[in-house]
Design an enzyme around this catalytic site. Structure first.
Site, PDB file in Angstrom:
ATOM      1  CG  ASP A  66     -48.102  21.925  22.240  1.00 32.79           C
ATOM      2  OD1 ASP A  66     -49.288  22.131  21.924  1.00 32.79           O
ATOM      3  OD2 ASP A  66     -47.708  20.863  22.756  1.00 32.79           O
ATOM      4  CG  HIS A  84     -43.752  22.632  18.810  1.00 32.35           C
ATOM      5  ND1 HIS A  84     -43.724  21.375  18.223  1.00 32.35           N
ATOM      6  CD2 HIS A  84     -43.811  22.428  20.157  1.00 32.35           C
ATOM      7  CE1 HIS A  84     -43.764  20.452  19.179  1.00 32.35           C
ATOM      8  NE2 HIS A  84     -43.815  21.060  20.350  1.00 32.35           N
TER       9      HIS A  84
END
Length: 494
Positions: free
Chosen positions: A44, A188
């Protein structure tokens, strides 16, 4: 005061309830796959001009595919990275135009974010994105309706990798402990969002490289989310079709034919009351798996395990491995739903035993690799279980031992016979007919023997050679008898 209550009611309907039903019940979202070898890595907040290229390099080295849920503004600033993701076969999803929670945005603002990000991705790749992950996984009630054309994807595991204090080693350990097929990992590749550390993605990339290496050792595949969803849909359809065929309620001709060959329909059909009891028992099993943190073997369709301290008498196995109280062992548990299906397809206890032997033989290489890779820091000495269906276990390299007399033995005997009466459609009659044959026994296999099963041909050759060799010496047999006598009356598992 009344205004505060109205605000609370509004937030409950707009945000809290949708978030709850999506997270807990999986309503309109994809969280976990049903797969045999596949895992999805998702990233993400990117792309990031520093860290995303390094991550893509690592994925390319291991021929791994991933899914990137990108922030529209970041994609707009780094089109070359979006293009590279697409060209290298990764899936690209939407993570809003800016990293802002859907709870604090109006429905039309969320829709505008999604459409703008979708247009940016499509303008770069020529392909319209199909997947969406809201920031922090938070949806509002309108997202289900106005984002109907997108698949909302959440996750099974997140690891707090947005904080650099987690560190690469700790992150790697956490990921390894959850390293099973069908998982969707949340990670991430950018660290400038609210609450994140800018240097954190460096630790993420270091941990991911080690996980990719472990995946290669375990024979796992890292796939994009579209492939995992397609595989899951296919596997669920096949499993449902198999269940319907076993119950005599249809299914494809091939599945029905296989069920007939296995003996399906030859046993007494379970009545409505029995079906309710079986359903309740399966719900208890799912709760048991959660309470005791059982890990799946492979895709988890046949066997699970947990690492425990052995609490029984000292034992000497066929290869002279010694198992003592306090040693770590992998306690194996057959999946009762799989047992029920096998029971429905079997005419006799012998057929059940043969099916279990075949399935166990397939599972042994997975067990060995998982203990070696996922639990490498734990000195697991053996795999261990207690089963009423234990005929033929010695042929796979297991040693079997009677339970020691005492309360635990009586309770185990009662429990397993109750289980047999539930999972087999003719179970109660079977228990009465074969009371003397249904003897629960401990089954153990040393870690050394288990490791041979990473090469099944080598394991079978070793077992064949052992069968042709001489029997254990009288001294070894006497020592085994002495050890069993020393442990008489002791509880098997603490």
């Amino acid at each position: 005061m009344r205004l505060l209550w109205w605000i609370f009611y509004f937030l409950t309907v707009y945000a809290f309830i949708p978030g709850f039903v999506s997270r807990v019940f999986g309503f309109r979202v994809f969280r976990k796959g049903l797969a045999k070898r596949e895992i999805a890595l998702t990233f993400d907040d990117g792309p990031d001009p520093v860290y995303t290229p390094k991550l893509l390099d690592a994925l390319k080295r291991y021929d791994a595919k991933a899914t990137f849920f990108v922030v529209g503004a970041h994609a707009e600033q780094n089109p070359e990275l979006i293009r590279r993701m697409h060209e290298e076969g990764h899936a690209i999803g939407i993570h809003n135009y800016v990293h802002r929670s859907n709870w604090i945005m109006s429905p039309w603002t969320v829709k505008r974010h999604v459409l703008r990000t979708s247009q940016i991705i499509e303008s770069i790749t020529g392909k319209q994105p199909q997947y969406y992950r809201p920031p922090w996984g938070i949806v509002n009630i309108f997202d289900f309706a106005q984002l109907r054309s997108l698949n909302i994807v959440l996750w099974t595991k997140m690891f707090g990798d947005w904080k650099k204090k987690v560190g690469a080693d700790n992150l790697y350990r956490k990921m390894r402990e959850s390293f099973f097929p069908g998982q969707v990992f949340l990670l991430h590749d950018r660290g400038d969002t609210f609450g994140a550390d800018e240097e954190a993605p460096a630790h993420t990339i270091a941990a991911v490289e080690r996980i990719l290496e472990d995946g290669r050792e375990l024979g796992l595949q890292f796939v994009a989310i579209d492939e995992l969803i397609a595989l899951s849909d296919s596997n669920r359809a096949a499993r449902l079709e198999s269940k319907r065929a076993v119950r005599g309620k249809g299914g494809s001709s091939d599945v029905q034919e296989n069920a007939k060959k296995a003996g399906a329909g030859s046993s007494v059909k379970a009545g409505p009351f029995k079906q309710v009891v079986v359903w309740a028992w399966m719900q208890w099993e799912r709760l048991f798996h959660v309470m005791f943190r059982l890990h799946p073997v492979g895709d988890g369709s046949f066997m699970h395990y947990r690492i425990i301290k052995y609490g029984g008498p000292d034992l000497v196995l066929r290869d002279q491995s010694r198992i003592q109280r306090g040693d770590l062992v992998a306690e194996m548990h057959f999946d009762n739903e799989a047992m029920y299906r096998i029971g429905m397809q079997s005419k006799s206890a012998l057929q059940i035993a043969l099916r279990l032997i075949r399935e166990t033989k397939v599972a042994l290489p997975d067990i060995s690799r998982q203990l070696e890779v996922i639990h490498r820091e734990k000195n697991v000495k053996a795999i261990f279980g207690i089963s009423m269906v234990n005929r033929g276990a010695e042929g796979l390299g297991f040693d079997t031992f009677p339970l020691q007399p005492g309360l635990f033995s009586k309770m185990t005997n009662w429990y397993l016979k109750l289980l047999m009466s539930i999972i087999h459609p003719d179970g109660k009659a079977k228990v009465k007919r074969q009371r003397e044959k249904l003897e629960p026994r401990m089954i153990l296999m040393s870690r050394e023997m288990l490791n041979l099963w990473q090469d099944p041909e080598a394991a079978e050759a070793a077992l064949k050679e052992a069968q042709q060799s001489k029997k254990p010496s009288p001294a070894a047999a006497a020592r085994q008898s002495e050890l069993l006598m020393d442990g008489a009356g002791e509880p098997l598992i603490q």
